[in-house]
Design an enzyme around this catalytic site. Structure first.
Site, short mmCIF file in Angstrom:
data_model
loop_
_atom_site.label_atom_id
_atom_site.label_comp_id
_atom_site.label_asym_id
_atom_site.label_seq_id
_atom_site.Cartn_x
_atom_site.Cartn_y
_atom_site.Cartn_z
N MET A 30 0.80 -1.22 0.00
CA MET A 30 0.00 0.00 0.00
C MET A 30 0.83 1.27 0.00
SD MET A 30 -3.23 -0.93 2.41
CE MET A 30 -4.28 -2.32 1.99
N GLY A 31 2.13 1.17 -0.01
CA GLY A 31 2.92 2.38 -0.01
C GLY A 31 4.39 2.07 0.20
N VAL A 33 7.97 3.40 2.66
CA VAL A 33 8.43 4.16 3.83
C VAL A 33 9.83 4.68 3.56
CG1 VAL A 33 9.24 2.06 4.98
CG2 VAL A 33 8.83 4.10 6.33
N ASP A 141 -2.44 -6.55 12.83
CA ASP A 141 -1.35 -7.15 12.05
C ASP A 141 -0.08 -7.25 12.88
OD1 ASP A 141 -0.47 -8.37 9.71
OD2 ASP A 141 0.35 -6.52 8.89
#
Length: 522
Positions: A30-31, A33, A141
């Protein structure tokens, strides 16, 4: 989300909002970092969400509400949110930067925790999870890759992962978000997550920390999830002081699991009769009801990919889904393979050194060209990674890379010249020392060549050479036979050049061929 121990450098002056991006730390579904610097100079972990995840106002509104809830978390055991901009051109969330390895990487390098270290780990992780629950948020999670080790202390990251009940793009029939082996069995049955679900994930993570392996084993995700449903775990290697507690927390029935408060009491004061405890989920507080309002998408960039498992309508995992890999630690490279890598790199260096000793000018020209090309390739690859981290993969990434290659080749020239001049300067200094010691021409050239090659490898900007060379070497070293063939060719060529230099002397062409050139200077 786990940070890479070797962050990849970012292009200069790359900015997201008011943050200057320093390096990319990891990537997930989702992305991505980044390690970034705030205007005040402090470093943060900057989690940039991809456009296809928060590409509309409704999704941004949900993210803003989620960030508002999560911003209230303040705990030394949690990498809390320090800033966010859900409405920016590039939506991001900034959290406290933890300069440590994930639990996966820590266990792979240092081995499992035991004794007081394991008890401390279990207690701190429970405290961090409790601080998330205290503000009305479920983590959803908890797993080894979402725990960073700051010294001996675990820091929980990526809290707030959601099942995204109101996001039709992620919750269509037959989709499950999570990690096989660390998801609670009730989630696998399709029930809503509760605080007891996080307790189950906490126990699986503690079991991994104490044994070095996932408690429900490895293999296809369908097999792992079946063992989770049945409660078939292996805790045989877990130390006695936490064995019974972890076993109770891994109970397939969430009503029989201890609460976080009981877990903390157990770890601080000693065993409690939690195995016989019956927890009525209907009597739980707002963390246990099915209408949990805090289930919004904040799956923000994980170095270990979040596993999105496709299911058939009958609830059985799709065996065609190649993403059914259990979330184990990245396979640890064995001693034999590491030795093969080292020997092949040393062999390549030896070939370069003997080439400089036997044919100095052609070998130097080849090294210069290779240095330039490898730096250009490294710059091009980094540019592609940065573009993908901002807007995801595109079909035109390949053609764009080819079109941009000439520009990256030009960009590589200054760095290549600096590295070459640095290495040649050190090589010349070594030659002068050998001359003062009255060494022979061959010894002088061998010593100077070794200094030049080592300086190219470790000098300023040498990572731009080490990276591409490692990518070329690693596939050749995975199996013994291909490695042996390449290694024999490389070392055989190096020895041949060395013998020629010894028997025929140094060939100085095309710039003349003096006999014992250095001897003439004496």
């Amino acid at each position: 989300m786990a940070f890479s121990p070797r962050p990849e450098p970012a292009p200069p002056d790359l900015r997201v909002g008011d943050y200057t991006v320093l390096a990319r730390l990891g990537e997930g579904g989702m992305g991505v970092v980044h390690l970034a610097r705030r205007p005040d100079g402090h470093r943060v972990a900057l989690k940039v969400l991809r456009p296809h995840i928060v590409g509309d106002d409704e999704a941004r509104s949900r993210l803003a509400r989620e960030v508002s809830s999560l911003s209230r978390i303040r705990s030394r055991w949690v990498a809390e949110i320090v800033d966010a901009d859900p409405w920016g051109e590039i939506p991001y969330v900034a959290t406290r930067y933890v300069p440590g390895l994930s639990l996966h990487e820590h266990v792979a390098q240092e081995g499992p925790l035991d004794g007081d270290e394991l008890a401390w780990f279990a207690q701190c992780l429970a405290e961090g999870l409790a601080s998330v629950h205290d503000v009305g948020v479920l983590h959803r999670d908890v797993k080894p890759s979402n725990v960073l080790m700051e010294g001996r202390t675990p820091i929980l990251i990526d809290f707030g992962l959601a099942r995204v009940a109101d996001d039709p793009r992620l919750t269509h029939t037959g989709w499950l978000l999570g990690t096989p082996g660390y998801l609670a069995p009730e989630i696998l049955y399709g029930d809503d997550a509760t605080a007891a679900s996080d307790v189950h994930s906490w126990a699986a993570t503690v079991a991994y920390a104490g044994t070095g392996r996932a408690p429900f084993g490895r293999g296809p995700a369908v097999a792992i999830m079946d063992r989770v449903r049945r409660g078939e775990h292996d805790l045989s290697a877990l130390p006695d002081d936490v064995h019974d507690l972890v076993r109770a927390a891994l109970d397939p029935d969430p009503r029989r699991r201890p609460s976080l408060g009981e877990i903390r009491d157990w770890l601080v004061e000693g065993p409690l009769p939690v195995a016989a405890a019956s927890i009525d989920l209907d009597d739980r507080d707002d963390m246990g009801h099915t209408g949990d309002p805090y289930t919004l998408p904040l799956a923000l960039a994980s170095a270990a990919d979040e596993r999105t498992i496709s299911l058939f309508d009958d609830g059985e995992p799709d065996p065609r889904d190649t993403r059914w890999l259990d979330d184990e630690a990245p396979p640890r490279v064995g001693l034999a393979e590491r030795t093969r890598r080292t020997l092949l790199v040393v062999g390549l260096g030896l070939a370069a050194v003997t080439g400089l000793a036997s044919h100095p000018w052609p070998a130097l020209a080849v090294l210069a060209v290779l240095t330039w090309l490898l730096r250009g390739a490294s710059l091009a690859g980094s540019a592609v990674d940065v573009r993908r981290s901002i807007r995801g993969s595109r079909w035109y990434d390949g053609p764009q890379l080819l079109l941009a290659s000439p520009w990256h080749a030009v960009q590589a020239v200054p760095g290549a010249l600096l590295l070459l001049l640095w290495s040649l300067g050190l090589g010349l200094a070594c030659a002068l020392i050998c001359y003062a010691a009255q060494a022979t021409e061959q010894v002088t050239l061998l010593a100077s060549g070794a200094v030049v090659v080592v300086s190219l490898w470790v000098g300023p900007g040498g990572s731009r050479l080490r990276g591409p060379v490692s990518r070329l070497v690693e596939p050749l070293c995975r199996r013994f036979v291909p490695w042996l063939v390449v290694w024999v060719l490389v070392v055989g060529g190096a020895l041949t050049l060395g013998v020629l230099a010894e028997e025929r002397g140094t060939v100085w062409r095309p710039l003349g061929n003096p006999v014992n050139g250095l001897e003439q200077l004496r």
